[in-house]
Motif scaffolding. Structure first.
Motif: not given
Length: 291
Positions: A52, A63, A65, A68, A78
């Motif tokens: 990450y 894109s 995440d 997270r 990621q």
């Protein structure tokens, strides 16, 4: 009833006879080495998660995440591991000198060289690479069929004492592996590597030697004869040749190591009485270092 099927089968069995044992031995050797997951360890195209990292201005919203990012005040994306397949071309010396062994029932240089090269190919193919043979004999591809064809071609013997690598077919920016005793004319090796270097091909040289070639345990009256029988030398004082021989062997190794260094390659000497697994691990690591 026509006997054509029997003739065809007989011919096929004769053709296939040499390489299943080689392939089986190479598979066994490859299974003895744990190389871990194949990875480039840098960001790029691929499906394998790497890390990450905080989102940047140039990153698209899709894109992000979000799972997270929800655990932090920052947004994360990621990075995937770079997994573009490489092409690796192999040259294995099939000259008559490679059939030498000083030990009764010992491993010949040819057997070790072919097994090592094929086991390296197996590991590379398992990692998603394309593998082939130099000289346009077998362009780099993937798959079990490619491996079987490679085993068949590597099982053939050549009549001349020493062979030279054929640099044709090397793709720009690809990788290469040369396996030989390198006891022949080194100018041919230098020419092939110069051509490879012009195409930015990097790789490894693996020198296969019999322990007697390293130690020169000869004394008294001795007849030295090449494996093809074309070269012959008789001496009454073989022991007197030991120092000169070992000096010339050391010079040859230094020349090969220097050549490899100049071309950005790796160089390694392996003896047939040593562990084949250790040689395989070195070879695979040397190729991966530049991929």
């Amino acid at each position: 009833m026509s006997d054509a099927p029997l003739t065809l089968r007989s011919g096929a069995e004769a053709l296939a006879a040499p390489f299943p044992p080689l392939l089986a031995e190479a598979e066994h050797l490859a299974s003895s080495v744990l190389v871990g997951d194949h990875g480039r360890r840098r960001a790029g195209l691929g499906d394998t998660f790497w890390q990450y990292r905080p989102a940047q201005n140039h990153d698209e919203m899709r894109s992000i995440d979000w799972r997270r990012s929800a655990r932090s005040d920052a947004q994360f994306v990621q990075d995937k591991e770079w997994q573009i397949a490489q092409s690796i071309l192999l040259w294995v010396d099939q000259g008559a000198s490679m059939s030498f062994t000083s030990l009764k029932d010992g491993t010949t240089k040819a057997t070790r060289a072919r097994t090592l090269a094929l086991a390296t190919a197996i590991l590379l193919l398992r990692g998603g690479e394309r593998v082939g043979l130099t000289g346009n004999l077998l362009p780099p591809r993937r798959g079990e069929t490619q491996l079987a064809r490679m085993a068949q071609m590597l099982s053939e013997d050549h009549d001349s004492d020493f062979a030279a690598p054929d640099a044709r077919g090397m793709l720009p920016h690809s990788r290469a592996l040369f396996v030989s005793d390198f006891m022949g004319d080194l100018t041919q090796i230098e020419a092939a590597m110069a051509k490879a270097a012009d195409a930015d091909v990097r790789g490894a040289l693996v020198q296969i030697l019999d322990p007697a070639e390293e130690a020169f345990p000869f004394d008294g009256r001795t007849i030295f004869e090449s494996m093809s029988g074309t070269l012959r030398h008789e001496t009454l004082k073989a022991g007197d040749l030991r120092t000169r021989y070992l000096d010339r062997l050391a010079e040859r190794k230094d020349r090969l190591a220097s050549l490899a260094r100049i071309c950005g390659w790796q160089f390694h000497t392996h003896h047939t009485d040593a562990s084949a697994a250790s040689a395989l691990l070195w070879t695979y690591t040397a190729l991966e270092r530049r991929i």
